[in-house]
Scaffold this active site. Structure first.
Site, short mmCIF file in Angstrom:
data_model
loop_
_atom_site.label_atom_id
_atom_site.label_comp_id
_atom_site.label_asym_id
_atom_site.label_seq_id
_atom_site.Cartn_x
_atom_site.Cartn_y
_atom_site.Cartn_z
N ASP A 97 43.45 39.98 31.65
CA ASP A 97 42.80 39.52 32.89
C ASP A 97 41.29 39.73 32.74
O ASP A 97 40.83 40.86 32.56
CB ASP A 97 43.38 40.34 34.06
N ASP A 120 41.71 33.00 34.81
CA ASP A 120 41.27 34.25 34.17
C ASP A 120 42.42 35.18 33.76
O ASP A 120 42.21 36.37 33.57
CB ASP A 120 40.25 34.99 35.05
N GLU A 121 43.61 34.63 33.59
CA GLU A 121 44.76 35.48 33.26
C GLU A 121 45.72 34.77 32.33
O GLU A 121 46.03 33.59 32.53
CB GLU A 121 45.52 35.79 34.55
#
Ligand code: DGT
Ligand code: CA
Ligand code: CA
Length: 367
Positions: free
Chosen positions: A10, A110-111
């Site tokens: 993350d 973002d992960e």
């Protein structure tokens, strides 16, 4: 069966970190990225902020005027969200991840989950070095920091990741699951939102350990078959969901930078051909057909465009991807005069020959 080793990565304070990357001189100042509604200069909400701004009490979702008030007297800098730029950086990192995992599942901008079982031969000790290696490589190539959680499944990897940010690395081995999960509040589990949390609270379920002590029949009676069973397993850190590439987007794609900026269709298609090989190798393991072919192009000024077409009938062949992509690029080149820097191709709208297994996330739609 060998246990799995799953990573969740993350990216730290992602949109704000991207702004730091492009304006390194601002790194020591509070940075806020916001969605401006446009009504007045300061109306809108905070999307995210760097950790310096967070120290002053700035939070995601907070009205921008409130963030301004909290940062009064500091040298805070405010930016509007620039999604295309963040996506470009995200794509570059996801591409690196692919080299480190047998399977990668992008969850959001973002992960991403990485299944690295094979790469570390099922060893959590090796996973530690491996995770550090990935972090170092991404820092070297893209200069972005992120937090990693490692566990025997996605559920544990996610909670491990959340437990230490930013730039964290938390590893939970199968033996440690019980001790790690027990004291945490139940809302750390995916699927426990405000409503369910309140319900559990009224039943005296505060921690994950409290949840693990509830009888399975009772959980099913209260939350229904699917969710009840899910909570029963989740409280024990049990999760068999595979890391799967298609993820929510339901597509397989690749993106890459051309050797030089160009408008030459043969240069573009040479790159696309490599990407199709990659996509195809992943696709054939799925026993599916696709109905959609798409392309994307990022221009020299970093603006980006995507085009796609739906096929008349489901297809399985590499040639169909190539032909569709070529058609789309030829057409696209007539619409713009700028040279292209990065190109990508994807397939999607999969049709499976056998009924799809129900995914955990589909349980939550009613909560
Ligand atoms: P982190 O992971 O705690 O270091 O910080 P972020 O900012 O990466 O937070 P995360 O992972 O929850 O969210 C990823 C991105 O999603 C973030 O950079 C901006 C966006 N985002 C998060 N929360 C909100 C929100 O409440 N509103 C809006 N508009 N965007 C959000
Ligand atoms: Ca993040
Ligand atoms: Ca996130």
């Amino acid at each position: 069966m060998q246990n799995r080793v799953v990573i969740l990565a993350d990216f730290d304070y992602f949109f704000a970190q991207c702004e730091e990357l492009r304006n390194p001189i601002l790194k020591d100042k509070p940075i806020v990225v916001g969605v401006y509604s446009g009504r007045t200069e300061i109306s809108g909400a905070v999307s995210t902020s760097n950790y310096i701004a967070r120290k002053y009490g700035v939070k995601s979702g907070m009205p921008i005027f409130l963030a301004i008030r909290k940062l009064e007297g500091t040298e805070a800098v405010f930016f509007p969200v620039d999604h295309e730029y963040y996506e470009e950086i995200s794509d570059r990192i996801m591409q690196i991840f692919r080299n480190y995992a047998s399977d990668m599942e992008q969850v959001s901008i973002d992960e991403a989950y990485l299944d690295v079982t094979e790469q570390v031969q099922g060893s959590f000790e090796k996973a530690k070095n491996y995770a550090e290696e990935i972090k170092t490589e991404v820092k070297k190539q893209v200069s972005i920091s992120f937090t990693i959680g490692v566990g025997p499944n996605k559920l544990v990897a996610k909670i491990a990741c959340d437990s230490q940010k930013p730039d964290g690395l938390t590893i939970i081995t199968p033996d440690e699951i019980g001790c790690f999960l027990s004291p945490l509040p139940v809302d750390r589990l995916l699927g426990v939102g405000k409503k369910i949390n309140a319900k559990m609270d009224s039943m005296g379920i505060i921690t994950i350990d409290d949840l693990a002590k509830v009888d399975i029949q009772k959980l099913i009676a209260i939350f229904g078959q699917n969710l009840g069973l899910y909570f029963y397993n989740a409280a024990r850190g049990i999760d068999n969901e595979p890391v799967r590439e298609s993820g929510e987007a339901g597509s397989i794609g690749r993106m890459g930078t051309l050797k030089e900026d160009t408008r030459d269709i043969s240069v573009i298609m040479a790159k696309i051909k490599e990407q199709i090989e990659d996509i195809y190798n992943e696709f054939i393991t799925k026993n599916m057909s696709f109905r959609l072919v798409g392309i994307s192009a990022v221009m020299t000024d970093l603006s980006g465009k995507s085009r796609s077409k739906t096929l008349d009938k489901p297809a399985k062949g590499k040639e169909t991807i190539y032909k569709g992509a070529r058609e789309l690029f030829e057409k696209y080149l007539t619409e713009t005069e700028r040279p292209i820097r990065r190109v990508g191709v994807k397939i999607g709208s999969f049709v499976k020959e056998e009924p799809r297994q129900k995914q955990i996330t589909s349980f939550f739609q009613s909560s």
